[in-house]
Design a protein around this motif. Sequence first.
Motif, PDB file in Angstrom:
ATOM      1  N   ALA A   7       0.849  -1.198   0.000  1.00  0.00           N
ATOM      2  CA  ALA A   7       0.000   0.000   0.000  1.00  0.00           C
ATOM      3  C   ALA A   7       0.878   1.240   0.000  1.00  0.00           C
ATOM      4  N   MET A  61       0.596   5.174   1.050  1.00  0.00           N
ATOM      5  CA  MET A  61      -0.239   6.092   1.812  1.00  0.00           C
ATOM      6  C   MET A  61       0.439   7.454   1.915  1.00  0.00           C
ATOM      7  N   LYS A  80       1.120  10.276  -4.341  1.00  0.00           N
ATOM      8  CA  LYS A  80       0.807   8.843  -4.366  1.00  0.00           C
ATOM      9  C   LYS A  80       0.329   8.381  -5.748  1.00  0.00           C
ATOM     10  N   THR A 133      -3.961   4.168  -1.222  1.00  0.00           N
ATOM     11  CA  THR A 133      -5.142   4.276  -0.366  1.00  0.00           C
ATOM     12  C   THR A 133      -4.909   5.303   0.737  1.00  0.00           C
ATOM     13  N   ALA A 173      -5.289  -0.481   4.252  1.00  0.00           N
ATOM     14  CA  ALA A 173      -3.835  -0.694   4.309  1.00  0.00           C
ATOM     15  C   ALA A 173      -3.448  -1.757   5.323  1.00  0.00           C
ATOM     16  N   SER A 174      -4.246  -1.911   6.373  1.00  0.00           N
ATOM     17  CA  SER A 174      -3.939  -2.897   7.416  1.00  0.00           C
ATOM     18  C   SER A 174      -4.011  -4.330   6.892  1.00  0.00           C
ATOM     19  N   THR A 181      -2.795  -5.138   3.916  1.00  0.00           N
ATOM     20  CA  THR A 181      -1.702  -5.339   2.976  1.00  0.00           C
ATOM     21  C   THR A 181      -0.461  -5.813   3.733  1.00  0.00           C
ATOM     22  N   VAL A 189       3.560  -1.132   3.926  1.00  0.00           N
ATOM     23  CA  VAL A 189       3.021   0.199   3.671  1.00  0.00           C
ATOM     24  C   VAL A 189       4.170   1.174   3.454  1.00  0.00           C
TER      25      VAL A 189
END
Length: 253
Positions: free
Chosen positions: A38, A40, A47, A202, A208-209, A211, A214
């Motif tokens: 991800a 962020m 991004k 995202t 994201a948690s 994936t 990050v």
Amino acid sequence: MKKILQVKDLCKTYIISKRQHHVLKNVNMHINEGEFVAIMGPSGSGKSTLLYNISGIDQVTSGSVLLDGREINKLSEKEMSYYRLKKMGFIFQQMNLLKNLEILDNIIAPAYMLKERPRKDINKDALTLMKRVGIIELGDNDITQASGGQLQRAAICRALINRPKIIFGDEPTGSLNSKASSEIMDIFQEINSEGTTIMLVTHDVKVASKTERVLFMIDGKIEGEYTLGKFHQNVDYKAREEKLSNWLFRMGW
């Protein structure tokens, strides 16, 4: 572990009103084959620009992008179009499905464009994908005859139809409610568990948690990364989300 994506000293500069705007500033990163990553960061951090440049949708100003063994920033426009069709799948917040095509036709369109398999096989694969994500009954529907969650499932089928090496997603759950978002992430998890590499942009910590890793961007640079490890159903999701939230807070978000 094999790196499917390597980015070195990537810069992107736009000229607006005769002034230079440096959107990406010497970005260095990599993604391993089979990873779920991800990106962020706050709005305007670069991004989406990063995603568009490393996938060849936009052209880099300087630096290099090596994707599955090819330095894509040196490909011609024709070569890049073929490489995107062959190697990459794309899923966006706004599904970008063609309004004049029914859902099944939207899904098979990239494979028909690639012209590397018989149409009979393509259609069979499309129906298999639609059944897998729970929209098999919607093939003959116009895109106005489906919910946002159903259309995003169709977009996932379209992204997978050419059996890509990597899927790029730009806020693919951003316009969905929490239930539909969770269901889409479950589909991504399943796809990733079968070996497909995924990179998502995202703003959503819940997304994201789920994936594996990050990357956090500020002002056109990657300022840190946090490794979560592979997500699976037995993981303490709440603890995972809390750890990521705490890290993002320390990063200044």
